[in-house]
Motif scaffolding. Structure first.
Motif, mmCIF file in Angstrom:
data_model
loop_
_atom_site.group_PDB
_atom_site.id
_atom_site.type_symbol
_atom_site.label_atom_id
_atom_site.label_comp_id
_atom_site.label_asym_id
_atom_site.label_seq_id
_atom_site.Cartn_x
_atom_site.Cartn_y
_atom_site.Cartn_z
ATOM 1 N N PHE A 65 0.835 -1.207 0.000
ATOM 2 C CA PHE A 65 0.000 0.000 0.000
ATOM 3 C C PHE A 65 0.865 1.251 0.000
ATOM 4 N N TYR A 66 2.056 1.131 0.557
ATOM 5 C CA TYR A 66 2.894 2.303 0.790
ATOM 6 C C TYR A 66 4.031 2.360 -0.216
ATOM 7 N N GLU A 67 4.165 3.545 -0.830
ATOM 8 C CA GLU A 67 5.092 3.652 -1.954
ATOM 9 C C GLU A 67 6.559 3.544 -1.594
ATOM 10 N N MET A 68 6.885 3.871 -0.340
ATOM 11 C CA MET A 68 8.309 3.855 -0.004
ATOM 12 C C MET A 68 8.868 2.434 0.052
ATOM 13 N N PHE A 69 7.976 1.447 0.200
ATOM 14 C CA PHE A 69 8.461 0.072 0.266
ATOM 15 C C PHE A 69 8.610 -0.489 -1.137
ATOM 16 N N LYS A 70 9.822 -0.892 -1.452
ATOM 17 C CA LYS A 70 10.142 -1.376 -2.785
ATOM 18 C C LYS A 70 10.278 -2.889 -2.752
ATOM 19 N N MET A 71 9.452 -3.543 -3.554
ATOM 20 C CA MET A 71 9.500 -5.006 -3.592
ATOM 21 C C MET A 71 10.575 -5.517 -4.562
ATOM 22 N N GLU A 72 11.162 -4.582 -5.318
ATOM 23 C CA GLU A 72 12.259 -4.941 -6.230
ATOM 24 C C GLU A 72 13.473 -4.110 -5.825
ATOM 25 N N PRO A 73 14.665 -4.573 -6.143
ATOM 26 C CA PRO A 73 15.847 -3.770 -5.816
ATOM 27 C C PRO A 73 15.789 -2.399 -6.485
ATOM 28 N N VAL A 74 16.239 -1.394 -5.793
ATOM 29 C CA VAL A 74 16.364 -0.053 -6.388
ATOM 30 C C VAL A 74 17.806 0.403 -6.209
ATOM 31 N N GLY A 75 18.134 1.545 -6.834
ATOM 32 C CA GLY A 75 19.493 2.049 -6.768
ATOM 33 C C GLY A 75 19.883 2.486 -5.365
ATOM 34 N N LYS A 76 21.164 2.723 -5.214
ATOM 35 C CA LYS A 76 21.654 3.217 -3.926
ATOM 36 C C LYS A 76 21.013 4.564 -3.619
ATOM 37 N N TYR A 77 20.789 5.335 -4.704
ATOM 38 C CA TYR A 77 20.126 6.629 -4.531
ATOM 39 C C TYR A 77 18.799 6.639 -5.269
ATOM 40 N N LEU A 78 17.772 6.909 -4.531
ATOM 41 C CA LEU A 78 16.446 7.026 -5.111
ATOM 42 C C LEU A 78 16.190 8.517 -5.316
ATOM 43 N N VAL A 79 16.123 8.934 -6.574
ATOM 44 C CA VAL A 79 15.915 10.344 -6.881
ATOM 45 C C VAL A 79 14.440 10.550 -7.223
ATOM 46 N N ASN A 80 13.748 11.275 -6.350
ATOM 47 C CA ASN A 80 12.316 11.524 -6.537
ATOM 48 C C ASN A 80 12.122 12.971 -6.946
ATOM 49 N N ILE A 81 11.660 13.178 -8.164
ATOM 50 C CA ILE A 81 11.407 14.536 -8.620
ATOM 51 C C ILE A 81 9.920 14.822 -8.510
ATOM 52 N N CYS A 82 9.602 15.848 -7.745
ATOM 53 C CA CYS A 82 8.205 16.179 -7.505
ATOM 54 C C CYS A 82 7.585 16.754 -8.757
ATOM 55 N N GLY A 83 6.358 16.323 -9.056
ATOM 56 C CA GLY A 83 5.692 16.827 -10.251
ATOM 57 C C GLY A 83 4.308 17.378 -9.966
ATOM 58 N N THR A 84 4.008 17.590 -8.685
ATOM 59 C CA THR A 84 2.682 18.110 -8.359
ATOM 60 C C THR A 84 2.659 19.619 -8.605
ATOM 61 N N MET A 85 1.529 20.238 -8.411
ATOM 62 C CA MET A 85 1.258 21.538 -8.996
ATOM 63 C C MET A 85 2.340 22.599 -8.825
ATOM 64 N N SER A 86 2.729 22.888 -7.586
ATOM 65 C CA SER A 86 3.654 24.013 -7.402
ATOM 66 C C SER A 86 4.972 23.760 -8.123
ATOM 67 N N CYS A 87 5.424 22.528 -8.083
ATOM 68 C CA CYS A 87 6.673 22.202 -8.775
ATOM 69 C C CYS A 87 6.462 22.197 -10.287
ATOM 70 N N ALA A 88 5.297 21.692 -10.717
ATOM 71 C CA ALA A 88 5.001 21.676 -12.149
ATOM 72 C C ALA A 88 4.935 23.100 -12.701
ATOM 73 N N LEU A 89 4.374 24.004 -11.901
ATOM 74 C CA LEU A 89 4.270 25.392 -12.343
ATOM 75 C C LEU A 89 5.645 26.019 -12.528
ATOM 76 N N LEU A 90 6.642 25.461 -11.838
ATOM 77 C CA LEU A 90 7.960 26.085 -11.862
ATOM 78 C C LEU A 90 9.033 25.189 -12.456
#
Lengths: 210, 479, 802
Positions: A65-90
């Motif tokens: 249910f929770y996005e932070m839990f990864k059922m597959e291996p991920v990189g050493k660095y997880l880069v999350n780029i926000c795309g919701t409104m305020s960030c999208a506007l800018l």
């Protein structure tokens, strides 16, 4: 192999002990498992189920249910780029395009060297500092595409190792309730009396010195 | 850009801008070490707790009731009244602190946790004392690593110093504060979902009634769920009293509020404002606040209360930041978040960023939200991508009708000759996530229908977003 | 009778001044403009339904907690603040509430929810098993929008995926109503299916390599409101409109769950649970639900057999019946009626048992008749103050002195579990092998065989336990928990409990489908007669001239296999009435082919004494006949015609001649679908116990043998879907004892008792009581019956490496 280590079992039991019901510890324990292994394995889920008295399916249901839990291996660095409104506007779209270009991968995938996983993320509570991103849940504010490139160079070079632990570790400080100070968790059915202070009037004398 | 902006930017508290205004919850933000116990104690910390422990619990509860501390999480329900809703004689009762701040545009609880964790802890203790709550769970959003570290450190220090745990300050008041943290799910910010999550379950909201947390909450027990900012008000209140608190702001909205203003303004930031009197115009154009629209552009629209809120137009700028008035004007204050769009904004694309958010964050429990949210997102995506059809615009409203039957709130517009439809809306879902997927579409389509039609008929693609501030300024502004 | 009807009538008919005092549980509300009287605490959806207003729903199920998830049952409710939209499945009625289930808003919401539910639904109705009986189909027809405007790509999943050996899941059809998952968690306690992922990607899943191996999985198929869950035994077998059906009662065990038996083209295809409030609440166990496969089995006996020089060969009924009559007559001539034993009768209907009891006692004249097979408790337990299932499930304290209910009486397990989960009851369990309810128990005492009475007495002396038992009502569930320990031990323990709790009621945890009916209708020894053990011992000693087995397989079911074997060898003549040629009936000189469940009508008696109907849905296999008919035919040949020409005549005769069945006629049962509880028989043989105390000896371990739900019983073994669910026999030993015995987990060892020895694999099992070895009874691989001496108090064991 990916069950919790002895040290983490000890920690897990400490965490479980804080809750009136053991199952409340499922999310903290999943974090612990992810911290140990970088992602969540089925063995860890089964182990957590054993520790808290839930079925593996129940822990799996919570975990997925929770996005932070990864059922597959991920990189050493997880880069999350926000795309919701305020960030999208800018300019988050530009930032994402640059990230995809620089890392040579599409959002949702991991670089071949296993160092970076790039994700499109939703609002990170830094809307006034848009566009923002997180690396392993550490914020970077008002990021320009060029700053993003520089950040990737720094991460690759290990320049930020002190600040940003590998994926899996979120907080580097844990709560520890000292035994002598803990009130302790009691199952609700065994704690049905009103708290003492409710009936006794003022709890300390107003003149008690600081 | 000629007018100079006033106020103090604090580099160690990114986003926060202090001004010549009363500060109830941000009073320590000017100190770089504001999060330490040393600084907290040196700045009157824990004296609210001390004051509280010299009084009977019922007295403290009354003080909070008298002050009308409105909940800062979104619904704006007075905390003192909420505490009184627990069933008589049913124990144990719990406090759950909602630190799962995730509403698009909202950025304040994280600052309060990162910059002044002891203030929050003290607020928790006061609430537990006053309402007879025997254990406190402080639930911090999973993605907030720094807040988790700061609160964990503060709790460890506070335990060691005797402020939390057994026999606090030598009194008979004993309570544990357990730090709990999430793992990435917006919907958990809804209080019943928060409780589900805290019980180790999938964070799916429960229906109220019967599951009003005050009656049937954590482990089925009476539970008070309070927002971080709400609790952060309590230490100041206990030191200064309800009279001093209500002297700030208006009668219906006393005290101050943390408000984040983001988007196309000159100086986006988090401000502690006087409750009830500050207007949106003050916030967007005032030099002590955002100082106007970037690059001298025109204001096109703004979201007044977080991503879930119906949008406002320049027509509504003179409304004060006050719940009832904003509701009557067709929107809501929510969690104190204003997102500003200038005249370069591609409205359908902007709406899509919010609809996508809520569709993505649907827990999947209620059919209308689970199926309808995604359906809305897919139609709107097609429209934004230039693949929309004529039928799509009505279909958006039809799907919306299945989530929110009846008339949906919107702002008045002189340009369009529209009168306001007041808040709230009706909904077929348990919580507001489903309606929130529709709200931006409804606002955008009601207030800027021509932009949708343009995408369908002409198939023109307007750039989705403008450049970031820095780049835009360097280029001399504008598109 | 509903509360509202009474109230409405009285309001309409009687003047106000002599109206009865207002009912404190009545709540007056307005439903679509009409005043109705609902019950306090009643959900709007239920109140409306009771008053003829069906509110469509998918997730709501009246035997599970409401979740308000599908949103199909949205209505408008005005509680004084104007109409509010709310789900009717989670809101309880309140005084003066105005409920509108048919406003324009409600209709729009219903259309909206259905359009959204169908948006991602595959609409593969032509190939869906649920088509024709599908709530999604039906409610779309009644409340749906008529067209879909969804033009996007639908969700796709691999379909179908097995979630257990019996159940398949089609996630594309699933509407995520939480019924199956709630059932698994709330009702069955087997939370092995769960929602996973989130939002639009939410789906039902099991954990990898941990299937939904619940004894109750079939219920999820029945309550699924779409075709997402299908059961292996029924998949693609029929269209619902081709099914013919009749209501009946499951006789797989003695709980007596009400069922609907469905067939097509004279073949049984499906059983569905019927909600009988005092009994099964709509649930069935998988064994009871799916064992119709055995009835359809090609291995069924299609015609009678008679022994010739070439072994057992098919013959005509005339020939077989005269052969059987001759055997009986010869036996009578050789040794008299005392030398004839009749065992069985617990597998058939009341009518079968009654006719056979009459034949045995009155026609043949033998006192040696018994429906039990040495694996129950003395019939005298039936004479105690009998509890109903409801008495148990509402008792303040439930004392379990019984086998694992989950394994032997599964739906009774569900009822007890529900009582605990909903905090009505506390369970005190005494068991030699912790099982299904141990986790639910307030106190669980695992005892070593030989210490049962002492354990009970010690518990009764505990002031905390005594205080709990003094709090309210007590119901004792009593049965045979260990086939390797004398019944006297349990009888003594029961007597100790009853001495301390004279007001306690007792529910006999007897296992076989109609064992209580058979015992109550006369399949028990007349004074001076032999019970099953004594009959078998007499047979082994050559003192039985004719042994008649009526649906009874001592080699499989009698705990002491050696005795059963010697008895079958020692009996001079054997007549068997059976549906299959079992290991025991293979020894018979004549085998009479019996009609099976679903092939005959009548009545049955469950463990409470509740008599319900059993219905015929298909014609008997081959030329097989119901037991009562066989008994009647034999009586004629033996010169004293019982005279029954129809099953109804047998029912009437039982109602006429057996005092406790007085009034239980076909007509009376037709008026009472939940059945009629037969009065407790007075003067049934008292329960006598001899000392069961026994000390330790040179053997290291004590044997505990009990049944699992799935074993080698023909109903399971002959049902292809169930047969492979039986576990192979292994010896379960506590891990610390394994170490002590110096053997290895997974290896074969020699298990020896004073009676015999077997080779069996060892398994570590932390639930096993220290010092004991638990072996499941009647399983493939190793026969634990070889170790059991039915005359011994306990069975001592040694474990040795090979």
């Amino acid at each position: 192999m990916s069950r919790l280590t002895d040290a983490n079992i000890k920690l897990a039991k400490e965490i479980i002990g804080r809750y009136p019901r053991a199952r409340s510890a499922i999310i903290p324990l999943l974090h612990l498992a992810q911290e140990q292994h970088g992602h969540i394995t089925n063995a860890a889920i089964a182990h957590i189920g054993e520790l808290v008295g839930a079925t593996s399916a129940e822990v799996l249901g919570t975990c997925t249910f929770y996005e932070m839990f990864k059922m597959e291996p991920v990189g050493k660095y997880l880069v999350n780029i926000c795309g919701t409104m305020s960030c999208a506007l800018l300019g988050s779209d530009e930032l994402m395009h640059r990230a995809e270009h620089t890392l040579g991968i599409k959002a949702g995938s991991t670089t071949a060297d296993g160092l970076f996983t790039l994700e499109h993320a939703e609002c990170q509570a830094a809307c006034t500092e848009a566009p923002c991103l997180q690396v392993n849940y550490r914020h970077r504010y008002r990021v320009t595409p060029d700053q993003l490139d520089a950040l990737i160079v720094d991460l690759r070079a290990g320049n930020l190792d002190g600040e940003i632990p590998p994926h899996g570790t979120v907080a580097r400080v844990r709560q520890h309730i000292p035994a002598g100070r803990a009130v302790g968790a009691v199952a609700p059915e065994d704690a049905t009396d009103p708290p003492v202070w409710l009936s006794t009037g003022p709890s300390i004398n107003a003149k008690t010195p600081k | 850009m000629s007018e100079s902006l006033t106020g103090t930017i604090m580099p160690h508290a990114p986003g926060f801008i202090a001004g010549d205004r009363p500060r109830i919850v941000t009073s320590r933000f000017e100190y770089e070490d504001s999060y330490t116990l040393e600084r907290y104690l040196a700045t009157d910390g824990y004296s609210g707790l001390r004051a509280c422990l010299t009084r009977a619990a019922a007295d403290v509860h009354n003080e909070v009731k008298t002050a009308t501390v409105l909940g800062r999480g979104g619904a704006g329900f007075p905390a003192g009244v909420k505490w009184g809703l627990t069933p008589q004689g049913k124990f144990p009762r719990y406090l759950v602190v909602n630190g799962d701040e995730s509403e698009p545009g909202t950025y304040k609880d994280r600052l309060l946790m990162e910059r002044d964790p002891h203030q929050l802890i003290e607020g928790c203790l006061i609430a537990c004392y006053a309402a007879g709550l025997s254990q406190c769970f402080l639930y911090i959003r999973g993605e907030m690593a720094l807040a988790q570290e700061r609160v964990a450190t503060a709790l460890n220090d506070a335990y060691a110093a005797g402020y939390v745990g057994t026999n606090i300050l030598g009194s008979n008041f004993s309570v544990d504060i357990v730090l709990h943290w999430g793992a990435g799910a917006y919907v958990v910010g809804e209080e019943t979902a928060l409780i589900e999550s805290l019980e180790g379950n999938r964070g799916m909201p429960r229906l109220k009634p019967p599951f009003f947390p005050a009656a049937i909450g954590l482990y089925g027990q009476p539970t008070i769920v309070n927002n971080v900012e709400t609790l952060a008000n309590l230490p100041w209140l206990l030191v200064n009293g309800a009279a001093a608190y209500t002297a700030i702001g208006t009668e219906s909205s006393p005290g101050t509020r943390m408000v984040a203003v983001s988007g196309h303004v000159r100086r986006p930031g988090v401000y502690e404002i006087v409750n009830g009197t500050t207007t949106f115009r003050d916030l967007v154009y005032g030099n002590e606040f955002c100082g106007g629209i970037r690059n001298g552009n025109e204001l096109k629209a703004f979201v007044p209360g977080g991503g879930s809120a119906p949008w406002f137009l320049p027509d509504q700028l003179d409304l004060p930041f006050e719940g009832k008035l904003v509701g009557a004007a067709g929107s809501m204050l929510g969690s104190g978040a204003i997102m500003v769009m200038d005249d370069t904004t591609d409205i359908p694309a902007a709406a899509l960023t919010l609809t996508r958010f809520y569709a993505h964050e649907s827990c999947g429990k209620c059919t209308p939200c689970r199926e309808g949210g995604t359906w809305l997102e897919r139609i709107l995506s097609r429209i934004v991508a230039g693949n929309g059809t004529d039928a799509d615009l009505d279909q958006l409203l039809e799907v919306g009708e299945s989530i929110c039957p009846g008339s949906f709130p919107h702002a008045a517009s002189e340009r369009l000759g529209l009168t306001a439809v007041p808040f709230p809306y009706k909904m077929t879902t348990i919580c507001f996530v489903g309606p929130s997927a529709f709200a931006p579409i409804h606002s955008a389509l009601t207030l800027f229908r021509d932009e949708f039609i343009a995408k369908i008929v002409k198939r023109t693609l307007i750039p989705v977003t403008a450049a970031p501030i820095a780049a835009a300024s360097a280029a001399g502004g504008g598109q | 009778m509903t509360l509202s009807d009474t109230a409405t009538e009285s309001a309409a008919e009687s003047p106000a001044d002599d109206a009865p005092p207002p009912d404190p549980n009545a709540v007056s509300v307005t439903l679509n403009g009409t005043t109705i009287i609902a019950r306090k605490g009643e959900l709007v959806i239920a109140a409306a339904e009771r008053h003829g207003e069906y509110i469509p729903r998918f997730c709501y199920h009246d035997r599970m907690n409401p979740v308000g998830m599908c949103r199909m049952c949205l209505v408008e409710v005005d509680s004084g603040r104007g109409p509010q939209i709310t789900v009717s499945c989670m809101v309880t009625v309140a005084p003066d509430m105005k409920i509108d289930t048919e406003s324009a808003t409600v209709k729009r919401m219903q259309e909206g929810v259905l359009e959204l539910l169908l948006a991602n639904h595959p609409l593969d109705c032509p190939v869906c098993d649920k088509g024709g009986e599908c709530p999604l189909q039906d409610q779309t027809l009644a409340y749906g929008p008529g067209e879909s405007r969804f033009v996007e790509e639908k969700r796709h999943y691999e379909k179908p995926v097995p979630i257990s050996d019996l159940v398949f899941l089609d996630r594309e059809r699933c509407i995520l109503c939480d019924r199956c998952t709630r059932f698994a968690d709330e009702v069955a306690g087997d939370a092995m299916i769960q929602f996973t992922s989130r939002g639009n990607n939410t789906q039902i899943a099991t954990f990898p390599n941990e299937p939904f191996s619940s004894y109750f999985s079939g219920n999820t198929v029945q309550i699924c409101p779409v075709g997402a869950l299908t059961a292996q035994p029924y998949r693609f077998k029929a269209r619902p409109w081709d099914l013919e059906q009749t209501e009946s009662t499951c006789t797989t065990c003695a709980v007596g769950c009400r069922t609907v038996v469905q067939s097509s083209r004279n073949e049984l295809l499906r059983y569905q649970g019927v909600d009988s409030d005092p009994v099964n609440w709509g649930w069935l166990c998988d064994r009871g639900r799916f064992n119709f496969e055995a009835i359809n089995s090609d291995s069924r006996l299609a015609e009678p057999l008679v022994r010739t020089a070439d072994g057992l060969v098919p013959t005509s009924w005339n020939a077989a019946l005269s052969a059987a009559a001759t055997l009986i007559t010869d036996a009578l001539a050789a040794g008299g009626a005392e030398r004839i034993g009749v065992l069985g009768g617990a597998r058939g209907t009341n009518e079968d048992a009654f006719a056979w009891a009459r034949l045995a006692h009155d026609v043949i004249g033998s006192p040696n008749v018994y429906a039990q097979l040495g694996d129950g408790l003395p019939a005298g337990v039936l004479g105690l103050n009998r509890a109903t299932i409801d008495d148990v499930a509402s008792a303040t304290t439930i004392v379990l002195l019984a086998p694992d209910l989950k394994e032997e009486l599964p739906v009774l397990y569900l009822r007890v579990r529900d009582a605990v989960q909903n905090k009505r009851s506390k369970v005190i369990e005494f068991t030699p092998k912790p099982g299904g309810l141990t986790g639910q128990a307030w106190r669980s005492f695992g005892y070593e065989p030989g210490t049962q009475v002492g354990t009970v007495q010690q518990a009764l002396a505990d002031p905390v336990i005594a205080a709990q038992l003094a709090k309210g009502t007590v119901a004792i569930v009593a049965g045979r928990a260990n086939l390797a320990e004398t019944t006297a031990a349990t009888v003594q323990a029961l007597q100790a409990l009853l001495a301390a709790l004279p007001d306690a009621k007792v529910l006999p945890a007897f296992r076989r489908g109609n064992v209580v009916g058979a015992l109550q209708l006369g399949m028990r020894p007349r004074p001076g007669g032999l019970d099953s053990r004594s009959t078998l011992m007499a047979a082994a000693d050559g003192k039985i001239e004719c042994l008649i087995l009526v649906g009874c397989d001592p080699l499989a079911d009698f705990p002491d296999t050696d005795l059963a074997r010697r008895a079958l060898a020692g009996a001079r003549r054997i007549v068997a009435v059976d549906t299959f040629l079992t290991e025991s009936s293979k020894h018979a000189h004549v085998v009479l082919a019996a009609a099976a469940y679903g092939e005959k009508s009548g009545t049955t008696t469950n463990l409470e004494g509740r008599v319900t109907t059993v219905s015929q849905q298909v014609t008997p296999h081959g030329t097989s006949r119901p037991d009562w008919m066989i008994a009647t035919a034999l009586s004629k040949l033996l010169g004293s015609d019982l005279g029954f020409t129809s099953v109804g005549e047998v029912t009437s005769a039982a109602a006429r001649t057996v005092a406790t069945y007085a009034g239980i006629t076909t007509e009376a049962l037709a008026q009472s679908p939940d059945g009629i509880v037969a009065e407790v028989p007075a003067g049934i043989d008292p329960i006598n116990a001899v000392s069961s105390a026994v000390g330790r000896n040179s053997y290291d371990f004590r044997l505990v043998a009990s049944r699992k739900l799935y074993d080698q019983a023909v109903g399971t073994a002959m049902s292809p879907s169930l047969a492979h669910l039986a576990v192979a026999a292994t010896a379960h030993v506590h891990p610390l004892d394994i170490e002590r015995a110096g053997v290895h987990v997974g290896s074969d060892v020699k298990l020896s008792s004073p009676k015999g020895s077997i080779i069996i694999r060892v398994e570590a099992d932390e639930t096993v009581v220290r010092g004991t070895v638990w072996v499941p009874f009647n399983q493939a691989g190793a026969n634990v019956g070889e170790l059991i001496d039915c005359t011994a108090v306990v069975t001592d064991l040694r474990i040795e490496n090979l």
